[in-house]
Design an enzyme around this catalytic site. Structure first.
Site, short mmCIF file in Angstrom:
data_model
loop_
_atom_site.label_atom_id
_atom_site.label_comp_id
_atom_site.label_asym_id
_atom_site.label_seq_id
_atom_site.Cartn_x
_atom_site.Cartn_y
_atom_site.Cartn_z
N SER A 122 -18.81 16.42 54.69
CA SER A 122 -18.74 14.87 56.03
C SER A 122 -17.53 15.43 56.17
O SER A 122 -16.30 15.80 55.35
CB SER A 122 -18.76 13.30 55.02
OG SER A 122 -18.91 12.43 56.17
N LYS B 243 -25.73 12.88 51.09
CA LYS B 243 -24.86 13.29 51.93
C LYS B 243 -25.44 12.08 52.77
O LYS B 243 -25.07 11.66 54.08
CB LYS B 243 -25.05 14.40 52.76
CG LYS B 243 -24.30 14.91 54.14
CD LYS B 243 -22.67 14.41 54.91
CE LYS B 243 -22.77 13.89 55.47
NZ LYS B 243 -23.20 14.57 56.91
N HIS C 103 -24.71 8.73 52.25
CA HIS C 103 -23.26 8.60 52.59
C HIS C 103 -23.62 8.08 54.16
O HIS C 103 -23.06 6.93 54.56
CB HIS C 103 -22.82 10.00 52.43
CG HIS C 103 -21.38 9.71 53.60
ND1 HIS C 103 -21.78 10.01 55.16
CD2 HIS C 103 -19.82 9.48 53.17
CE1 HIS C 103 -20.37 10.28 55.07
NE2 HIS C 103 -19.19 9.99 54.14
N ASN C 104 -24.14 9.56 54.74
CA ASN C 104 -24.73 8.16 56.13
C ASN C 104 -25.23 7.29 56.49
O ASN C 104 -25.14 6.10 57.70
CB ASN C 104 -25.11 9.57 57.40
CG ASN C 104 -24.33 10.93 57.14
OD1 ASN C 104 -23.86 11.53 56.72
ND2 ASN C 104 -24.73 11.41 57.94
N GLU D 68 -22.51 4.72 55.72
CA GLU D 68 -21.74 4.76 57.40
C GLU D 68 -22.34 3.99 58.29
O GLU D 68 -21.69 3.34 58.89
CB GLU D 68 -21.89 5.58 57.66
CG GLU D 68 -21.02 6.70 58.94
CD GLU D 68 -21.07 7.96 59.36
OE1 GLU D 68 -20.84 9.27 58.20
OE2 GLU D 68 -21.49 8.23 60.58
P1 NDP Z 1 -24.29 22.58 66.63
O1 NDP Z 1 -25.62 21.78 65.66
O2 NDP Z 1 -24.35 22.17 67.68
O3 NDP Z 1 -25.71 23.48 65.95
C1 NDP Z 1 -24.60 24.93 67.04
C2 NDP Z 1 -24.90 26.50 65.79
O4 NDP Z 1 -26.48 26.62 65.81
C3 NDP Z 1 -24.30 27.56 66.63
O5 NDP Z 1 -23.53 28.62 65.66
C4 NDP Z 1 -26.46 28.22 67.05
O6 NDP Z 1 -25.93 29.85 67.14
C5 NDP Z 1 -27.29 28.04 65.89
N1 NDP Z 1 -28.16 28.52 66.25
C6 NDP Z 1 -28.61 27.10 65.86
N2 NDP Z 1 -30.08 28.15 66.26
C7 NDP Z 1 -30.11 29.43 65.81
C8 NDP Z 1 -30.65 29.63 64.85
N3 NDP Z 1 -32.12 30.12 65.10
N4 NDP Z 1 -30.61 31.06 64.86
C9 NDP Z 1 -29.20 31.19 64.54
N5 NDP Z 1 -28.04 30.31 64.51
C10 NDP Z 1 -28.78 29.33 65.00
O7 NDP Z 1 -23.26 22.70 65.85
P2 NDP Z 1 -22.49 21.65 65.05
O8 NDP Z 1 -21.01 22.66 64.23
O9 NDP Z 1 -22.01 20.58 65.33
O10 NDP Z 1 -22.76 21.61 63.10
C11 NDP Z 1 -23.88 22.47 62.44
C12 NDP Z 1 -24.24 21.78 61.35
O11 NDP Z 1 -23.37 21.39 60.58
C13 NDP Z 1 -25.25 21.18 61.64
O12 NDP Z 1 -26.25 20.90 61.07
C14 NDP Z 1 -25.06 19.82 61.99
O13 NDP Z 1 -26.06 18.71 61.54
C15 NDP Z 1 -23.74 19.81 60.52
N6 NDP Z 1 -21.96 18.99 60.62
C16 NDP Z 1 -22.28 18.79 62.17
C17 NDP Z 1 -20.88 17.32 61.37
C18 NDP Z 1 -20.33 17.37 62.23
O14 NDP Z 1 -19.63 15.90 63.26
N7 NDP Z 1 -20.87 17.82 63.87
C19 NDP Z 1 -21.07 17.03 60.33
C20 NDP Z 1 -21.11 17.78 58.91
C21 NDP Z 1 -22.68 18.02 59.19
P3 NDP Z 1 -25.83 30.24 68.97
O15 NDP Z 1 -24.17 30.49 69.25
O16 NDP Z 1 -25.43 31.51 68.58
O17 NDP Z 1 -26.08 29.32 69.71
#
Ligand code: NDP
Length: 479
Positions: A128, A182, A185-186, A189
């Site tokens: 988080s 987690k 937590h959300n 939130e």
């Molecule tokens: P996203 O959720 O937007 O995911 C994008 C990433 O996932 C890219 O690296 C993409 O690769 C990859 N991806 C998607 N599908 C596949 C697949 N089939 N195989 C391999 N790679 C794949 O990214 P975020 O950085 O926002 O979040 C990452 C994780 O962290 C998520 O699970 C999210 O829920 C969690 N999270 C996010 C928070 C936030 O504030 N954003 C806070 C806490 C947790 P490519 O570049 O090749 O498309």
């Protein structure tokens, strides 16, 4: 050169977590992303990090020292499964795969079980704090085996936020425990944000203060028992002026709240576990209501009260709102911890609730002073069945309850929705009640479905012959 840790998935969260890891003494970080251009971009824009860039899963695995440890930060759901499938092919028994995405805890339980069969460790880890947290220090909620915690613990402690000298990470429990915590937590939130929004709305309508003036109220509250990140950023949002219109930004933003689903998970899970998280549920439903523009449009002319909200003494009204917010917040946290307790019991996790409250003091969205009081409560009574019955909260609720009741009455009379304030108060009074009308519900259930009831004056299970001569018989217990 070999890396001691790797990150798969280099969107905003993965990139920032990788940079955070690389900035700590002794870490070398291997990075991989499905689309290689993202990997190249990260590596070239951050030469100081000394990343090992890899373009295949084989190369990624070969660049890691054993036991290999990799953190997955990809889009939760099918993306996570796809990456796990690939990593399992190139990793060996004893290696550790960590999923740091926002997985549903039941998915984590399923994945842990499947990966464990290969001899590889799987850790579902809640993270988080958004992108800034990932970069500078998040609150981290890892599940998984004790064995993986031995390797992972020191690494996670080095990148976590620090609150009062302690890293905001603890081994929550096995398999899905980290993602479960987690999730809650959300949910908390959501409740916290809704309560703050209701407080803002009441003050705005009751006192005619401008958003900037209300920002000052929140800034002042942030110096007291409500001190928290969410109160702090509320003041900043309220103070923001839109550059195009020169109006407060909050008046320009469309009033339809979005959601990514973790609030709904918290409520769905609570329903399954039979835990009344009414504050979290109301907060989630309030977002849904706000986003139904077409329903709101056709409902605008529904009759409301003749009298608008009138406030004689703005200062004492604002103090009432503050107390109502504090009391409702205590309820929301108490309900959230109740859900964690119930989850731990249902899934066999040994979760230290005091430790959970401590790791939320830094890095995460609900970080707050107040969490120290929760830690105190569980330190003094590990088995505390209802958090809000701890002495500190009893005192606070005693101090707040008159104001809380006034605010709920005033908002109902003026036709202003305050669903989280009012449902929290109803929960509080429900807990307090000597007798609940649940007795009548048992009577109704027995009437139409022969569901039986228990009596206050003797043991056993009973049924009244409602469609016969209405005498009572002893019955089998069918709940
Ligand atoms: P996203 O959720 O937007 O995911 C994008 C990433 O996932 C890219 O690296 C993409 O690769 C990859 N991806 C998607 N599908 C596949 C697949 N089939 N195989 C391999 N790679 C794949 O990214 P975020 O950085 O926002 O979040 C990452 C994780 O962290 C998520 O699970 C999210 O829920 C969690 N999270 C996010 C928070 C936030 O504030 N954003 C806070 C806490 C947790 P490519 O570049 O090749 O498309």
């Amino acid at each position: 050169k070999t890396a001691n840790i790797g990150v798969v998935g280099l969107a905003v969260m993965g990139s920032n977590l990788a940079r955070n890891l690389a900035s700590r003494e002794g870490n070398t970080v291997a990075v991989y992303n499905r689309s290689h251009d993202k990997t190249e971009h990260l590596v070239s824009t951050h030469p100081e990090a000394g990343f090992i860039s890899t373009s295949t899963y084989e190369e990624f695995a070969a660049s890691l020292s054993q036991p290999r440890t990799a953190i997955i930060m990809v889009k939760a759901g099918r993306g996570t499964d796809a990456v796990i499938e690939e990593l399992v092919k190139v990793f060996e028994p004893g290696d550790i795969i960590v999923d740091g995405g926002n997985a549903l805890f039941t998915d984590t339980i399923r994945r842990e079980k499947a990966v464990r069969e290969t001899g590889i460790n799987f850790v579902g880890m809640g993270v988080s704090g958004g992108e800034e947290g990932a970069l500078l220090g998040p609150s981290i909620m890892p599940g998984g085996s004790d064995e993986s915690w031995v390797t992972l613990g020191p690494i996670l402690k080095s990148i976590a936020a620090i609150a009062e000298g302690e890293p905001c990470v603890t081994h929550i429990g096995h398999d899905g425990a980290g993602h479960f915590v987690k999730m809650v937590h959300n949910g908390i939130e959501y409740a916290d944000m809704q309560l703050i929004a209701e407080a803002y709305d009441l003050i705005r309508r009751g006192t005619n203060k401008s958003p900037a003036e209300i920002a000052d109220v929140f800034a002042e509250w942030n110096g007291g028992e409500l001190e928290s990140y969410l109160i702090e950023i509320t003041a900043e949002v309220l103070r923001q002026v839109d550059a195009d219109t020169n109006k407060p930004l909050v008046d320009i933003i469309l009033d339809q709240a979005g959601a990514k689903g973790t609030g709904a998970w918290t409520v769905q899970t609570a329903l399954d576990l039979g835990v009344p998280v009414s504050g979290i549920a109301e907060a989630t439903f309030a977002r849904s209501l706000s986003s139904h523009a077409e329903q709101r449009a056709v409902s605008r002319d529904l009759p409301g009260p003749a009298q608008a909200l009138t406030v004689d003494d703005a200062d004492s009204f604002i103090e009432d709102v503050r107390l109502a917010l504090f009391a409702s917040k205590i309820v929301a946290y108490s309900q959230g911890f109740d859900e964690i307790r119930a989850g731990a019991s249902a899934y066999g996790w040994n979760i230290d609730l005091g430790a959970v409250s401590k790791i939320w003091r830094g890095g995460c969205i609900i970080r707050a002073q107040f969490l120290n009081r929760i830690a105190d409560a569980y330190r003094d009574a590990v088995e505390l069945p209802v958090l809000l019955t701890a002495p500190y909260f009893v005192e606070a609720l005693g101090r707040a309850q008159d104001a809380w009741r006034r605010i709920v009455s005033i908002s109902a009379a003026a036709g202003l929705p305050a669903p989280a304030f009012s449902s929290s108060l109803a929960y509080y009074d429900g807990l307090r009640a000597e007798r609940l009308p649940a007795a009548l519900i048992q009577g109704q259930r027995d009437f139409f479905g022969a569901h039986t009831y228990k009596r206050i004056d003797k043991e056993g299970t009973f049924h009244t012959l409602w469609s016969g001569d209405r005498t009572e018989i002893e019955a089998e217990d069918t709940h």
